[in-house]
Design a protein around this motif. Sequence first.
Motif, mmCIF file in Angstrom:
data_model
loop_
_atom_site.group_PDB
_atom_site.id
_atom_site.type_symbol
_atom_site.label_atom_id
_atom_site.label_comp_id
_atom_site.label_asym_id
_atom_site.label_seq_id
_atom_site.Cartn_x
_atom_site.Cartn_y
_atom_site.Cartn_z
ATOM 1 N N ILE A 1 128.867 48.348 25.563
ATOM 2 C CA ILE A 1 128.596 47.901 26.927
ATOM 3 C C ILE A 1 129.610 46.823 27.320
ATOM 4 O O ILE A 1 129.822 45.856 26.597
ATOM 5 N N GLY A 2 130.243 47.016 28.473
ATOM 6 C CA GLY A 2 131.214 46.050 28.972
ATOM 7 C C GLY A 2 132.615 46.209 28.424
ATOM 8 O O GLY A 2 133.480 45.366 28.695
ATOM 9 N N HIS A 3 132.870 47.280 27.682
ATOM 10 C CA HIS A 3 134.215 47.419 27.105
ATOM 11 C C HIS A 3 135.265 47.648 28.184
ATOM 12 O O HIS A 3 136.442 47.329 27.976
ATOM 13 N N GLU A 4 134.842 48.139 29.348
ATOM 14 C CA GLU A 4 135.814 48.391 30.414
ATOM 15 C C GLU A 4 136.475 47.085 30.861
ATOM 16 O O GLU A 4 137.697 46.992 30.954
ATOM 17 N N GLY A 5 135.653 46.079 31.144
ATOM 18 C CA GLY A 5 136.208 44.800 31.584
ATOM 19 C C GLY A 5 137.040 44.130 30.511
ATOM 20 O O GLY A 5 138.062 43.494 30.811
ATOM 21 N N HIS B 1 142.905 53.427 27.420
ATOM 22 C CA HIS B 1 141.622 53.456 28.127
ATOM 23 C C HIS B 1 140.483 52.789 27.376
ATOM 24 O O HIS B 1 139.568 52.259 27.994
ATOM 25 N N ASP B 2 140.512 52.777 26.057
ATOM 26 C CA ASP B 2 139.381 52.257 25.285
ATOM 27 C C ASP B 2 139.702 50.977 24.524
ATOM 28 O O ASP B 2 138.983 50.625 23.585
ATOM 29 N N LEU B 3 140.737 50.265 24.899
ATOM 30 C CA LEU B 3 141.150 49.098 24.119
ATOM 31 C C LEU B 3 140.028 48.065 23.994
ATOM 32 O O LEU B 3 139.934 47.362 22.988
ATOM 33 N N GLY B 4 139.184 47.979 25.007
ATOM 34 C CA GLY B 4 138.097 46.995 24.978
ATOM 35 C C GLY B 4 137.103 47.234 23.864
ATOM 36 O O GLY B 4 136.378 46.307 23.458
ATOM 37 N N ALA C 1 141.320 51.791 32.429
ATOM 38 C CA ALA C 1 140.493 50.948 31.575
ATOM 39 C C ALA C 1 139.243 50.477 32.318
ATOM 40 O O ALA C 1 138.144 50.447 31.757
ATOM 41 N N ARG C 2 139.399 50.131 33.582
ATOM 42 C CA ARG C 2 138.306 49.574 34.369
ATOM 43 C C ARG C 2 137.319 50.623 34.868
ATOM 44 O O ARG C 2 136.105 50.391 34.902
ATOM 45 N N GLU D 1 145.488 49.403 16.928
ATOM 46 C CA GLU D 1 145.124 49.436 15.508
ATOM 47 C C GLU D 1 143.650 49.069 15.315
ATOM 48 O O GLU D 1 142.958 49.647 14.460
ATOM 49 N N ARG D 2 143.151 48.126 16.109
ATOM 50 C CA ARG D 2 141.758 47.669 15.967
ATOM 51 C C ARG D 2 140.736 48.768 16.235
ATOM 52 O O ARG D 2 139.575 48.657 15.828
ATOM 53 N N LEU D 3 141.118 49.806 16.947
ATOM 54 C CA LEU D 3 140.162 50.848 17.326
ATOM 55 C C LEU D 3 139.749 51.726 16.151
ATOM 56 O O LEU D 3 138.682 52.338 16.177
ATOM 57 N N PHE D 4 140.578 51.802 15.125
ATOM 58 C CA PHE D 4 140.277 52.681 13.996
ATOM 59 C C PHE D 4 139.192 52.060 13.127
ATOM 60 O O PHE D 4 139.267 50.898 12.745
#
Length: 408
Positions: free
Chosen positions: A269-273, A253-256, A300-301, A209-212
Amino acid sequence: MKTYRVGGAVRDALLGRPVSDIDWVVVGASPAQMLDQGYLQVGRDFPVFLHPQTHQEYALARTERKTAPGYHGFAFHAAPDVTLEQDLARRDLTINAMAEDEAGALVDPYGGRQDLADKVLRHVSEAFAEDPVRILRLARFAARLPDFTVAPQTMALMRRMVAAGEVDALVAERVWQELSRGLMEERPSRMLAVLREAGALARLAPEIERLFGVPQPEAHHPEIDTGVHLLMVLDTCARLAVPLPVRYASLCHDLGKGLTPAEALPRHIGHEGRGVPLARALSERWRVPTDCRELAELMAREHTHVHQSGGFGPEARLRLLERCDAWRRPERFEQLLLACECDARGRLGLEDRPYPQRPLLQRDLQTLLALDLGAVSAAALAAGKTGPAIGRAVQAARLQALQALTPI
């Protein structure tokens, strides 16, 4: 005693879709009568029987009554005096509340055929609100029938259910069962959109939900909104007919990006970790199978590195393959590449662009899998090397093999 074909088989036949599972309801019979005719009882919560020849399931007509919150809070009543209309009334949607008798005549007391024609997903009665799983099922049907709309009264009812906390009482197994099936439907984005409109997505997966509303650089993401991108990626998964682990990994994949601090914007930057523990938490909450869980964390990583691999030299590509454990898990690595392709093509106006990173890394892996590492180790031993030195010799052989390849 009368037998009726009910539910999805009737719906799909009217839609001209293939009919797979057939559900039957028996009206006017008792469990003793079913057993006398050779049926085998298999239901624990209510009487369900297997036909002695076809082994299809036959359920006695029943009613149900809400006794407690959540999915399990029901009391069932099955008796010869329960009518077909009463049995159909307990079903979720009008399009699932139709029956056919043994002569093929349609029984449609709640207007399901008209709603099929109008392409509307509508609840049968207020009893819909007694079972929170029905919110998930409706969202899944929206993904299966993407040109259907949700009746405004039904959406309002689902919002009231969410506000009453019914979704919070769902057990993980049922959540995963319904959502995983929805991910495999024709347009998975519709499932998320319906859950979001009902307010259920924020309860089930606040990480998603936070991604929207989260922006991304327009140069890489013409659709800009991270949530919109996610919906496009899921529909690309369906278009490319990828398996469930790939679709779940794409979901995660993009939850970060939902937690990217201001100083790391707009490139996230750094969303993967940041995304790895979020994917792990979501998998634990839903009790996701291991293959889906592991691929989601890997995606994700590493997805950004896979995207950038076209500009990597042999050393960097070898490190990427090592981190992904590619030669020991080649099938999982292939699924990672599929998920990355869905990510790259799930962008506005870029749906059909090529993804050369996938054949590049596939070629690299096949080259390394073809190496005779036994011979490399034997040569190292013959030269007096042991332990870590043999490992370095293997590493050098792999790097040399990649350096010898012609650039794509």
